[in-house]
Design an enzyme around this catalytic site. Sequence first.
Site, PDB file in Angstrom:
ATOM      1  N   SER A   1       0.834  -1.209   0.000  1.00 57.57           N
ATOM      2  CA  SER A   1       0.000   0.000   0.000  1.00 57.57           C
ATOM      3  C   SER A   1       0.866   1.255   0.000  1.00 57.57           C
ATOM      4  CB  SER A   1      -0.906   0.018   1.232  1.00 57.57           C
ATOM      5  OG  SER A   1      -1.680  -1.151   1.270  1.00 57.57           O
TER       6      SER A   1
HETATM    7  N1  SAM Z   1      -0.565  -4.974   4.211  1.00 54.76           N
HETATM    8  C1  SAM Z   1       0.150  -5.204   2.991  1.00 54.76           C
HETATM    9  C2  SAM Z   1       1.497  -4.566   2.966  1.00 54.76           C
HETATM   10  O1  SAM Z   1       1.863  -3.863   3.902  1.00 54.76           O
HETATM   11  O2  SAM Z   1       2.200  -4.794   1.983  1.00 54.76           O
HETATM   12  C3  SAM Z   1      -0.615  -4.801   1.770  1.00 54.76           C
HETATM   13  C4  SAM Z   1      -1.552  -5.813   1.425  1.00 54.76           C
HETATM   14  S1  SAM Z   1      -2.110  -5.990  -0.214  1.00 54.76           S
HETATM   15  C5  SAM Z   1      -2.847  -4.436  -0.557  1.00 54.76           C
HETATM   16  C6  SAM Z   1      -3.490  -7.061   0.211  1.00 54.76           C
HETATM   17  C7  SAM Z   1      -3.066  -8.433   0.673  1.00 54.76           C
HETATM   18  O3  SAM Z   1      -4.233  -9.089   1.202  1.00 54.76           O
HETATM   19  C8  SAM Z   1      -2.550  -9.333  -0.442  1.00 54.76           C
HETATM   20  O4  SAM Z   1      -1.298  -9.837  -0.101  1.00 54.76           O
HETATM   21  C9  SAM Z   1      -3.595 -10.438  -0.526  1.00 54.76           C
HETATM   22  O5  SAM Z   1      -3.089 -11.693  -0.915  1.00 54.76           O
HETATM   23  C10 SAM Z   1      -4.123 -10.449   0.888  1.00 54.76           C
HETATM   24  N2  SAM Z   1      -5.433 -11.074   1.077  1.00 54.76           N
HETATM   25  C11 SAM Z   1      -6.552 -10.957   0.323  1.00 54.76           C
HETATM   26  N3  SAM Z   1      -7.550 -11.700   0.839  1.00 54.76           N
HETATM   27  C12 SAM Z   1      -7.050 -12.302   1.965  1.00 54.76           C
HETATM   28  C13 SAM Z   1      -7.577 -13.179   2.940  1.00 54.76           C
HETATM   29  N4  SAM Z   1      -8.836 -13.638   2.904  1.00 54.76           N
HETATM   30  N5  SAM Z   1      -6.785 -13.575   3.939  1.00 54.76           N
HETATM   31  C14 SAM Z   1      -5.489 -13.157   4.023  1.00 54.76           C
HETATM   32  N6  SAM Z   1      -4.928 -12.335   3.126  1.00 54.76           N
HETATM   33  C15 SAM Z   1      -5.692 -11.901   2.117  1.00 54.76           C
END
Ligand code: SAM
Length: 203
Positions: free
Chosen positions: A51
């Site tokens: 992000s």
């Molecule tokens: N917090 C992260 C960072 O600091 O880099 C950014 C996250 S990215 C915008 C969103 C993340 O959420 C992705 O890695 C994706 O695989 C994960 N994600 C989506 N659905 C999910 C779920 N049900 N459980 C765990 N992770 C999930």
Amino acid sequence: MLTTLQKGGISDASVLTVMKSTPRHLFVSEALWPKAYGDHPLPIGESQTISQPLTVALMTQALELNGEERVLEIGTGSGYQAAVLSQLAYKVYTIERIRPLYLRTRKLFDDLGYFNIVTRYGDGTKGWHTEAPFDGIIVTAGAPVLPEVLALQLAIGGRMIVPVGGADAQQMYRITRTPEGFTQENLGPCRFVKLIGENGWNA
Ligand code: SAM
């Protein structure tokens, strides 16, 4: 970066200090190091993103941490948000559904010495029952509806920051658990990748 964050509404001095000192470049591939301190998301592989710093700071500030909290993050991604939280809370629990990202961040946290972060591979939309309740929950992917299962894993007084809306645009909400139920505040528009899982999007 600090001026951008302050102009964007970050006034919490401890959040600004941690954002300044956390080495964001170490959470992206070396090819992206020259861009690591700009205020934009960057690709981290597996069609996911780290992000933008202002979003990380706004979500962190909205949790109103004092250092004693146990915080659950859904969506470990690059690990950057968890690393920021780990310096402002007592302990961070973070769940990632994409195995290569989970494996990469687990090693990175060890290598960088973020020892108060506990990682888990799986569907974060179910939360982490055995460790609940949490003082804070942060969902870093966009949910189609407010994830009630997660809200129920908040302690009384606990706060959840979660983007909710369509696949392409969402609104950021802060949900606070009170003795009577829950209160809800809209913190404004945002844009996240999908929260995929049993209590999120199908795919
Ligand atoms: N917090 C992260 C960072 O600091 O880099 C950014 C996250 S990215 C915008 C969103 C993340 O959420 C992705 O890695 C994706 O695989 C994960 N994600 C989506 N659905 C999910 C779920 N049900 N459980 C765990 N992770 C999930």
